[in-house]
Design a protein around this motif. Structure first.
Motif, PDB file in Angstrom:
ATOM      1  N   ALA A 139       8.123  -1.967  -2.117  1.00  0.00           N
ATOM      2  CA  ALA A 139       9.159  -2.147  -1.106  1.00  0.00           C
ATOM      3  C   ALA A 139       8.463  -2.276   0.249  1.00  0.00           C
ATOM      4  CB  ALA A 139      10.136  -0.969  -1.120  1.00  0.00           C
ATOM      5  N   THR A 140       7.578  -3.250   0.331  1.00  0.00           N
ATOM      6  CA  THR A 140       6.654  -3.344   1.462  1.00  0.00           C
ATOM      7  C   THR A 140       7.163  -4.184   2.630  1.00  0.00           C
ATOM      8  OG1 THR A 140       5.534  -5.108   0.228  1.00  0.00           O
ATOM      9  CG2 THR A 140       4.587  -2.895   0.101  1.00  0.00           C
ATOM     10  N   GLY A 141       8.327  -4.835   2.466  1.00  0.00           N
ATOM     11  CA  GLY A 141       8.934  -5.529   3.583  1.00  0.00           C
ATOM     12  C   GLY A 141       8.247  -6.820   3.977  1.00  0.00           C
ATOM     13  N   ALA A 142       8.418  -7.183   5.250  1.00  0.00           N
ATOM     14  CA  ALA A 142       7.873  -8.423   5.783  1.00  0.00           C
ATOM     15  C   ALA A 142       7.582  -8.239   7.271  1.00  0.00           C
ATOM     16  CB  ALA A 142       8.862  -9.578   5.574  1.00  0.00           C
ATOM     17  N   HIS A 143       6.899  -9.208   7.854  1.00  0.00           N
ATOM     18  CA  HIS A 143       6.567  -9.138   9.282  1.00  0.00           C
ATOM     19  C   HIS A 143       6.832 -10.488   9.929  1.00  0.00           C
ATOM     20  CE1 HIS A 143       2.833 -10.547   7.327  1.00  0.00           C
ATOM     21  NE2 HIS A 143       2.621 -11.223   8.455  1.00  0.00           N
ATOM     22  N   PRO A 144       6.949 -10.529  11.273  1.00  0.00           N
ATOM     23  CA  PRO A 144       7.299 -11.781  11.945  1.00  0.00           C
ATOM     24  C   PRO A 144       6.257 -12.877  11.741  1.00  0.00           C
ATOM     25  CG  PRO A 144       7.603  -9.916  13.424  1.00  0.00           C
ATOM     26  CD  PRO A 144       6.866  -9.397  12.223  1.00  0.00           C
ATOM     27  N   ARG A 145       6.744 -14.077  11.507  1.00  0.00           N
ATOM     28  CA  ARG A 145       5.877 -15.243  11.426  1.00  0.00           C
ATOM     29  C   ARG A 145       5.520 -15.695  12.840  1.00  0.00           C
ATOM     30  NH1 ARG A 145       5.211 -18.928   7.488  1.00  0.00           N
ATOM     31  NH2 ARG A 145       7.033 -18.124   6.358  1.00  0.00           N
ATOM     32  N   VAL A 146       4.269 -16.050  13.051  1.00  0.00           N
ATOM     33  CA  VAL A 146       3.837 -16.617  14.332  1.00  0.00           C
ATOM     34  C   VAL A 146       3.151 -17.948  14.053  1.00  0.00           C
ATOM     35  CG1 VAL A 146       3.617 -14.377  15.471  1.00  0.00           C
ATOM     36  CG2 VAL A 146       1.635 -15.367  14.308  1.00  0.00           C
ATOM     37  N   PRO A 267       6.159 -12.180   3.915  1.00  0.00           N
ATOM     38  CA  PRO A 267       6.197 -10.955   3.110  1.00  0.00           C
ATOM     39  C   PRO A 267       4.892 -10.168   3.201  1.00  0.00           C
ATOM     40  CG  PRO A 267       5.864 -12.879   1.717  1.00  0.00           C
ATOM     41  CD  PRO A 267       6.162 -13.400   3.089  1.00  0.00           C
ATOM     42  N   ASN A 268       5.015  -8.866   3.174  1.00  0.00           N
ATOM     43  CA  ASN A 268       3.840  -7.985   3.169  1.00  0.00           C
ATOM     44  C   ASN A 268       3.376  -7.781   1.725  1.00  0.00           C
ATOM     45  OD1 ASN A 268       4.033  -7.603   5.986  1.00  0.00           O
ATOM     46  ND2 ASN A 268       5.480  -5.918   5.717  1.00  0.00           N
ATOM     47  N   THR A 269       2.751  -8.804   1.180  1.00  0.00           N
ATOM     48  CA  THR A 269       2.292  -8.732  -0.211  1.00  0.00           C
ATOM     49  C   THR A 269       0.785  -8.919  -0.352  1.00  0.00           C
ATOM     50  OG1 THR A 269       2.874 -11.099  -0.448  1.00  0.00           O
ATOM     51  CG2 THR A 269       4.495  -9.480  -1.201  1.00  0.00           C
ATOM     52  N   GLN A 270       0.102  -9.168   0.759  1.00  0.00           N
ATOM     53  CA  GLN A 270      -1.345  -9.317   0.699  1.00  0.00           C
ATOM     54  C   GLN A 270      -2.028  -7.951   0.752  1.00  0.00           C
ATOM     55  OE1 GLN A 270      -2.824 -12.398   0.165  1.00  0.00           O
ATOM     56  NE2 GLN A 270      -0.656 -12.912  -0.117  1.00  0.00           N
ATOM     57  N   ASN A 282       5.837 -16.166  -5.522  1.00  0.00           N
ATOM     58  CA  ASN A 282       6.218 -17.571  -5.396  1.00  0.00           C
ATOM     59  C   ASN A 282       5.325 -18.262  -4.364  1.00  0.00           C
ATOM     60  OD1 ASN A 282       7.233 -16.988  -2.822  1.00  0.00           O
ATOM     61  ND2 ASN A 282       9.352 -16.894  -3.512  1.00  0.00           N
ATOM     62  N   ASP A 283       5.598 -19.526  -4.094  1.00  0.00           N
ATOM     63  CA  ASP A 283       4.729 -20.298  -3.208  1.00  0.00           C
ATOM     64  C   ASP A 283       4.689 -19.745  -1.787  1.00  0.00           C
ATOM     65  OD1 ASP A 283       4.156 -21.982  -5.289  1.00  0.00           O
ATOM     66  OD2 ASP A 283       5.623 -23.513  -4.727  1.00  0.00           O
ATOM     67  N   ALA A 284       5.730 -19.024  -1.379  1.00  0.00           N
ATOM     68  CA  ALA A 284       5.776 -18.452  -0.031  1.00  0.00           C
ATOM     69  C   ALA A 284       5.206 -17.041   0.025  1.00  0.00           C
ATOM     70  CB  ALA A 284       7.214 -18.448   0.485  1.00  0.00           C
ATOM     71  N   GLY A 285       4.722 -16.544  -1.127  1.00  0.00           N
ATOM     72  CA  GLY A 285       4.113 -15.221  -1.155  1.00  0.00           C
ATOM     73  C   GLY A 285       5.060 -14.079  -1.452  1.00  0.00           C
ATOM     74  N   PHE A 286       6.327 -14.379  -1.760  1.00  0.00           N
ATOM     75  CA  PHE A 286       7.286 -13.326  -2.094  1.00  0.00           C
ATOM     76  C   PHE A 286       7.152 -12.944  -3.566  1.00  0.00           C
ATOM     77  CE2 PHE A 286       9.270 -15.476   1.535  1.00  0.00           C
ATOM     78  CZ  PHE A 286       9.627 -14.391   2.331  1.00  0.00           C
ATOM     79  N   VAL A 287       7.467 -11.684  -3.885  1.00  0.00           N
ATOM     80  CA  VAL A 287       7.382 -11.194  -5.255  1.00  0.00           C
ATOM     81  C   VAL A 287       8.562 -11.721  -6.057  1.00  0.00           C
ATOM     82  CG1 VAL A 287       7.254  -9.149  -6.730  1.00  0.00           C
ATOM     83  CG2 VAL A 287       6.262  -9.086  -4.429  1.00  0.00           C
ATOM     84  N   ASP A 288       8.281 -12.304  -7.204  1.00  0.00           N
ATOM     85  CA  ASP A 288       9.345 -12.775  -8.092  1.00  0.00           C
ATOM     86  C   ASP A 288       9.953 -11.591  -8.842  1.00  0.00           C
ATOM     87  OD1 ASP A 288       9.394 -15.530  -7.640  1.00  0.00           O
ATOM     88  OD2 ASP A 288       7.682 -15.877  -8.961  1.00  0.00           O
ATOM     89  N   VAL A 289      11.271 -11.455  -8.771  1.00  0.00           N
ATOM     90  CA  VAL A 289      11.965 -10.384  -9.492  1.00  0.00           C
ATOM     91  C   VAL A 289      13.218 -10.944 -10.149  1.00  0.00           C
ATOM     92  CG1 VAL A 289      11.165  -8.476  -8.044  1.00  0.00           C
ATOM     93  CG2 VAL A 289      13.251  -9.716  -7.404  1.00  0.00           C
ATOM     94  N   ASP A 290      13.713 -10.200 -11.145  1.00  0.00           N
ATOM     95  CA  ASP A 290      14.974 -10.583 -11.767  1.00  0.00           C
ATOM     96  C   ASP A 290      16.105  -9.790 -11.117  1.00  0.00           C
ATOM     97  OD1 ASP A 290      14.839  -8.049 -12.863  1.00  0.00           O
ATOM     98  OD2 ASP A 290      14.381  -8.733 -14.898  1.00  0.00           O
ATOM     99  N   ASP A 305      12.675  -7.061   1.447  1.00  0.00           N
ATOM    100  CA  ASP A 305      12.218  -8.308   2.056  1.00  0.00           C
ATOM    101  C   ASP A 305      10.994  -8.898   1.385  1.00  0.00           C
ATOM    102  OD1 ASP A 305      14.285  -7.976   3.793  1.00  0.00           O
ATOM    103  OD2 ASP A 305      13.074  -7.700   5.589  1.00  0.00           O
ATOM    104  N   CYS A 306      10.178  -8.074   0.731  1.00  0.00           N
ATOM    105  CA  CYS A 306       8.995  -8.613   0.057  1.00  0.00           C
ATOM    106  C   CYS A 306       9.372  -9.497  -1.125  1.00  0.00           C
ATOM    107  CB  CYS A 306       8.053  -7.500  -0.380  1.00  0.00           C
ATOM    108  SG  CYS A 306       8.677  -6.419  -1.687  1.00  0.00           S
ATOM    109  N   THR A 307      10.642  -9.444  -1.560  1.00  0.00           N
ATOM    110  CA  THR A 307      11.103 -10.307  -2.651  1.00  0.00           C
ATOM    111  C   THR A 307      11.740 -11.586  -2.119  1.00  0.00           C
ATOM    112  OG1 THR A 307      13.363  -9.400  -2.814  1.00  0.00           O
ATOM    113  CG2 THR A 307      11.612  -8.250  -4.013  1.00  0.00           C
ATOM    114  N   GLY A 308      12.156 -11.596  -0.856  1.00  0.00           N
ATOM    115  CA  GLY A 308      12.764 -12.781  -0.256  1.00  0.00           C
ATOM    116  C   GLY A 308      14.108 -13.160  -0.844  1.00  0.00           C
TER     117      GLY A 308
END
Length: 456
Positions: A139-146, A267-270, A282-290, A305-308
Motif C-alpha cells: 500500500a505504497t501509494g504514489a508521488h507527483p509526476r514532474v 506509483p511508488n513501486t520502485q 503494468n506499463d505505467a509501473g502500477f501493480v496489477d491486481v484483481d 494508488d500503487c495499483t492505479g
C-alpha cells in the motif's frame, strides 16, 4: 496465527491493518514517512483543509446578496492557513497511530523491501529488521509526476505536496494541468484571492468528468476572474529573478509569481524488490491486481494508488479491507467500481456515482436522463446559489438508478442518497418516495427522480 505485513500506512494500509487485527491476525505495518501516508500528510487532508478556507472566503464574497455587509479588507493569512493545514494533518496522523496501537498492531518506521513472499526487510534508524510473514499487502501509494523541463524547487515551482510551505499568497499562480488536482488548486487559490491562470492541454477543464459539470466549473472559473487556457500544452517552466515563466509548445509564454505542477502521479513501486519476487506491473509501473486485491504472486496483495485502479482514498481503504477479508476467510465483496462515488472539491463541487454520461452514450443500454438546475431549488435561492444541477441516469422501463451527478455546494454530501440508490439497485420511484426536508438542496435529488417516474 496468521502474520500479515503491510507496507505503507495510508488508507489502504491502515484500514487493512485494522481489519486484519479484528479478524485475529498478527499485524506489522511498515511506514517510511508517517502514518496516514500522502493522503493525510501531503495530499487529501491538507488540500481539502486549504479548500475549506477558500470556500469560506468565496461565501463571504457573496454575502452582499444575502444582505450582509462585509469589509472589503477580508483576506486569508496564508501563513496561518498553511500552519493550520499542517497541524490538522499531523493530528489526523496521530489519531491513526492511536487507533493502530489500541488494536495491537506493531508499527515500524522504516523503508521496506520484499525479499520473498514470506520475508520483508525493513531498514530503520536503528538498523535492519527482518520480518517473517505469511502474507504481504503493498500500500505504497504514489508521488507527483514532474517533467525534466519543469523541475520543482519548492519555492516558486511547486508540486501539490510543496505548496504548504508558502508564507504569503501568490500574486499570480499558474497551474499546469486541468485534471482534478489542477482544477481543485486553481479553484482554491482563486477563492483565496490570488490571480490564477490554468493551463490545460485539453479543450476544457476536467476532461475526465461529466461534460455538463465541467462546463459549469469552467464558466464559474472565468466569471470569477480566472484565466483558462485550453489546448495549451506546457513545454517548460523556468525560474525568473522574481517569478516563473511557463513556455507552451506553440511558443507562447505565461509569466507569474508561482507555478503549481499538476501533471499526474507515479506509483511508488520502485525499490521494493517486486521484480525479484515476480510481481507483475503494468506499463505505467502500477501493480496489477484483481477485484479482491491479489497480485499474481500467491500471498502478496496490493491496495491504493500503487495499483492505479481509481486513485481515491475511499477506494484504497476498500481495497485494503477486501484484501484482508479474502486472506483471512471473512465474507468478501469484490471491488465494484460501478458503485464508487467520487468528488471534485472545486467551488462548486462535482460529485458522481455509477455510470457516467460518456458510459451511458457508449453503452447499448437504454437510459433515461433527468437534469434539474439547482437555481430552481428554493433553498438554493435562499442561500444565493446560482450554479449547479442534479442529473440522474435510470434504466428505461425498469427505472433502476444506475448513475448520477451533483454539482453544487457540498455536493460531496448530497451524492450519498444516489450512492445508496446505485448500490442497492433502487428505482427512481423509491428515491422519489423517500421524504426530504423542505426546503433543502436534497429536495432536487428527489425532484429529479420524480421526473423519471415510470408510467405503469
Amino acid at each position: 496465527m496468521t502474520h500479515v505485513t503491510i507496507i505503507g500506512g495510508g488508507p489502504g494500509g491502515y484500514e487493512a491493518a485494522l481489519v486484519a487485527s479484528r479478524l485475529g491476525a498478527e499485524v506489522t505495518l511498515v511506514e517510511r514517512e508517517g502514518l496516514g501516508g500522502s493522503t493525510v500528510l501531503t495530499d487529501c487532508v491538507p488540500s481539502k483543509t486549504l479548500i475549506a478556507t477558500s470556500d469560506l472566503l468565496t461565501e463571504v464574497g457573496t454575502a452582499g446578496e444575502l444582505g450582509v455587509e462585509v469589509p472589503k479588507a477580508v483576506r486569508a493569512d496564508l501563513a496561518a492557513v498553511n500552519a493550520r493545514v499542517l497541524r490538522l494533518a499531523q493530528a489526523q496522523s496521530t489519531d491513526i497511530a492511536h487507533r493502530l496501537t489500541i488494536n495491537n498492531i506493531a508499527m515500524i518506521a522504516g523503508t521496506a523491501t520484499i525479499e520473498s513472499a514470506a520475508v520483508v526487510v525493513a531498514d530503520t534508524a536503528d538498523g535492519t529488521v527482518r520480518i517473517d510473514t505469511d502474507a504481504i499487502l503493498l500500500a505504497t501509494g504514489a508521488h507527483p509526476r514532474v517533467s525534466p523541463t519543469a523541475q520543482p524547487d519548492g519555492e516558486r515551482i511547486l508540486t501539490w505536496e510543496q505548496v504548504y510551505s508558502l508564507r504569503a499568497l501568490p500574486e499570480h499562480m499558474i497551474v499546469v494541468g486541468s485534471g482534478v488536482t489542477g482544477a481543485e488548486f486553481a479553484s482554491a487559490y482563486n477563492g483565496l484571492g490570488a490571480a490564477v491562470t490554468l493551463v490545460s492541454s485539453r479543450d476544457r477543464v476536467l476532461p475526465g468528468e461529466d461534460l455538463d459539470a465541467a462546463n459549469v466549473i469552467e464558466d464559474v472559473f472565468t466569471r470569477r476572474g480566472m484565466t483558462v487556457m485550453g489546448n495549451s500544452r506546457m513545454e517548460s517552466v523556468e525560474r525568473l529573478s522574481e517569478g516563473v515563466r511557463v513556455t507552451l509548445t506553440d511558443g507562447r509564454t505565461v509569466d507569474g509569481s508561482h507555478c503549481l505542477l499538476a501533471l499526474g502521479s507515479i506509483p511508488n513501486t520502485q525499490g521494493l524488490g517486486l521484480d525479484a519476487v515476480g510481481v507483475d506491473l503494468n506499463d505505467a509501473g502500477f501493480v496489477d491486481v484483481d477485484r479482491v486485491s491479489r497480485t499474481n504472486v500467491r500471498g502478496i496483495y496490493a491496495a491504493g494508488d500503487c495499483t492505479g485502479i481509481l486513485m481515491l482514498a475511499s477506494v484504497a481503504a476498500q481495497q485494503g479491507r477486501i484484501a484482508m477479508s479474502h486472506l483471512l476467510g471473512d465474507a468478501v465483496h469484490p471491488l465494484e467500481l460501478g458503485k464508487v462515488s467520487s468528488n471534485v472539491f472545486t467551488s462548486p463541487e462535482i460529485a458522481t456515482v455509477g455510470l457516467s454520461q460518456k458510459q451511458v452514450e457508449e453503452s447499448e443500454l437504454q437510459i433515461d436522463v433527468a437534469m434539474l438546475p439547482l437555481a430552481s431549488n428554493p433553498r438554493a435561492k435562499m442561500q444565493g446559489v446560482h450554479d449547479g444541477f442534479v442529473k440522474l441516469f435510470a434504466r428505461t422501463g425498469m427505472g433502476t438508478v444506475v448513475g448520477g451527478v451533483v454539482v453544487g455546494p457540498k455536493a460531496s454530501e448530497l451524492i450519498h442518497a444516489l450512492s445508496l440508490a446505485v448500490s442497492n439497485h433502487l428505482t427512481v420511484d423509491q428515491v422519489a418516495d423517500a421524504f426530504t426536508i423542505y426546503p433543502s438542496l436534497s429536495g432536487s435529488v428527489a425532484e429529479a427522480a420524480r421526473r423519471l417516474h415510470r408510467l405503469d
